[in-house]
Design an enzyme around this catalytic site. Structure first.
Site, short mmCIF file in Angstrom:
data_model
loop_
_atom_site.label_atom_id
_atom_site.label_comp_id
_atom_site.label_asym_id
_atom_site.label_seq_id
_atom_site.Cartn_x
_atom_site.Cartn_y
_atom_site.Cartn_z
N ASP A 1 48.56 51.23 31.51
CA ASP A 1 48.56 52.08 30.33
C ASP A 1 49.22 53.39 30.77
O ASP A 1 48.64 54.17 31.52
CB ASP A 1 47.13 52.33 29.85
CG ASP A 1 47.08 53.17 28.59
OD1 ASP A 1 48.06 53.88 28.29
OD2 ASP A 1 46.04 53.14 27.90
N THR B 1 61.62 43.43 15.24
CA THR B 1 60.69 43.24 16.34
C THR B 1 59.29 43.31 15.73
O THR B 1 59.14 43.40 14.51
CB THR B 1 60.82 44.34 17.42
OG1 THR B 1 60.38 45.59 16.86
CG2 THR B 1 62.26 44.49 17.91
N ASN C 1 61.16 52.00 27.61
CA ASN C 1 61.10 51.45 26.27
C ASN C 1 59.73 51.61 25.60
O ASN C 1 59.62 51.52 24.38
CB ASN C 1 61.48 49.96 26.33
CG ASN C 1 61.15 49.23 25.04
OD1 ASN C 1 61.82 49.39 24.03
ND2 ASN C 1 60.09 48.42 25.06
N SER D 1 56.74 42.72 24.60
CA SER D 1 57.20 42.26 23.29
C SER D 1 58.39 43.10 22.86
O SER D 1 58.79 44.05 23.53
CB SER D 1 56.08 42.37 22.25
OG SER D 1 55.70 43.73 22.08
N TYR E 1 58.08 61.65 15.00
CA TYR E 1 58.81 60.55 15.63
C TYR E 1 60.26 60.94 15.87
O TYR E 1 60.80 60.79 16.97
CB TYR E 1 58.74 59.30 14.74
CG TYR E 1 59.39 58.08 15.35
CD1 TYR E 1 58.74 57.37 16.35
CD2 TYR E 1 60.64 57.64 14.93
CE1 TYR E 1 59.32 56.25 16.93
CE2 TYR E 1 61.23 56.53 15.49
CZ TYR E 1 60.57 55.83 16.49
OH TYR E 1 61.16 54.72 17.06
N LYS F 1 62.15 61.55 19.53
CA LYS F 1 63.36 60.82 19.86
C LYS F 1 64.54 61.76 20.06
O LYS F 1 65.45 61.47 20.86
CB LYS F 1 63.66 59.78 18.78
CG LYS F 1 62.61 58.69 18.66
CD LYS F 1 62.40 57.93 19.97
CE LYS F 1 61.51 56.71 19.79
NZ LYS F 1 61.32 55.97 21.06
#
Length: 254
Positions: A60, A184, A87, A12, A149, A153
């Site tokens: 996974d 998304t 990704n 997705s 987060y 990144k």
């Protein structure tokens, strides 16, 4: 265009869009995600629409034995992978102190350790061939204080920039892709409803535009890709702001 691309988190969102655009360019695909039915459905559509080969790897990536399947696929000498798109990822609430620490550890492992391991696996055969592209999906959150987060990144950005300078001259580009807020299902998986985050419409990007620009930047050998002029300007701005100010900006949205 490369013969085969492997995309993680391909069921997705940006992963599915990378798969579509790479298939449209004639690349065969290896799709990796946990959601086997979604992968199979996407694979069937891509084969039918673009006439490319599509392999499905249900995995996974936080489970070592399943991740190792992907690493082995990246190193198969008879079936080279010319493009790797790291990704796979997920988000957490920005309240580190209130978050479950095991969830934080999984978050760190997926964004940092898995990206590192798959990049390492892909590099060996790519360097031997003298060609290849690796795209590591980061975020504009890397450029501002934004809980763990942003920290994860930021690691991806710094690692990719270094790797690109190290391996680019040997034919292998490594690009950190840093989108801003993108339409998304990433936010929906966190339990957030569309329009609930207080982010101006002008700051939202389309997944197709993010992928198109990042693939172009990777082809040009760039170490960092920041899709859209508005986010390029924003990242330049936050670099000169005091941490207290940029942290307040970072609290907006998820």
């Amino acid at each position: 265009m490369p013969k085969t691309a492997l995309v993680t988190g391909a069921s997705s969102g940006l992963g599915a869009e990378y798969a579509r655009q790479l298939a449209a360019r004639g690349a065969d695909l290896v799709l990796v995600a946990r959601d086997a039915p979604a992968l199979q459905k996407g694979a069937t559509e891509l084969r039918s629409r673009y006439g490319v080969g599509v392999e499905v790897l249900e995995a996974d990536l936080l489970k070592p034995r399943q991740r190792e399947k992907v690493e082995r696929r990246l190193t198969e000498p008879g079936r080279p992978v010319e493009v790797l798109v790291n990704n796979a990822g997920f988000g957490l609430p920005l309240d580190f102190a209130g978050n479950d620490i095991e969830a934080e550890a999984r978050h760190l492992a997926l964004h940092v350790e898995v990206t590192m391991r798959l990049t390492h696996a892909a590099l060996q055969p790519m360097l031997a061939r003298g060609s290849g592209r690796i795209l590591n999906v980061a975020s504009v959150a890397a450029f501002m204080p934004r809980s763990t987060y942003g920290a994860c990144k930021r690691w991806i950005v710094d690692f990719s920039r270094w790797a690109n300078t190290e391996y680019g001259p040997r034919g292998v580009s490594v690009t950190a892709v840093c989108p801003g807020f993108t339409h998304t299902n990433f936010h929906e998986r966190m339990g957030l409803k569309p329009g609930s985050e207080g982010i101006a419409d002008v700051l939202w990007l389309e997944a197709s535009d993010v992928v198109t620009e990042s693939l172009r930047d990777a082809a040009r050998g760039k170490g960092v890709s920041i899709p859209s002029a508005r986010y390029k300007a924003l990242t330049r701005l936050v670099r000169v702001l005091p941490d207290s100010v940029s942290a307040r900006l970072g609290r907006r949205g998820r």
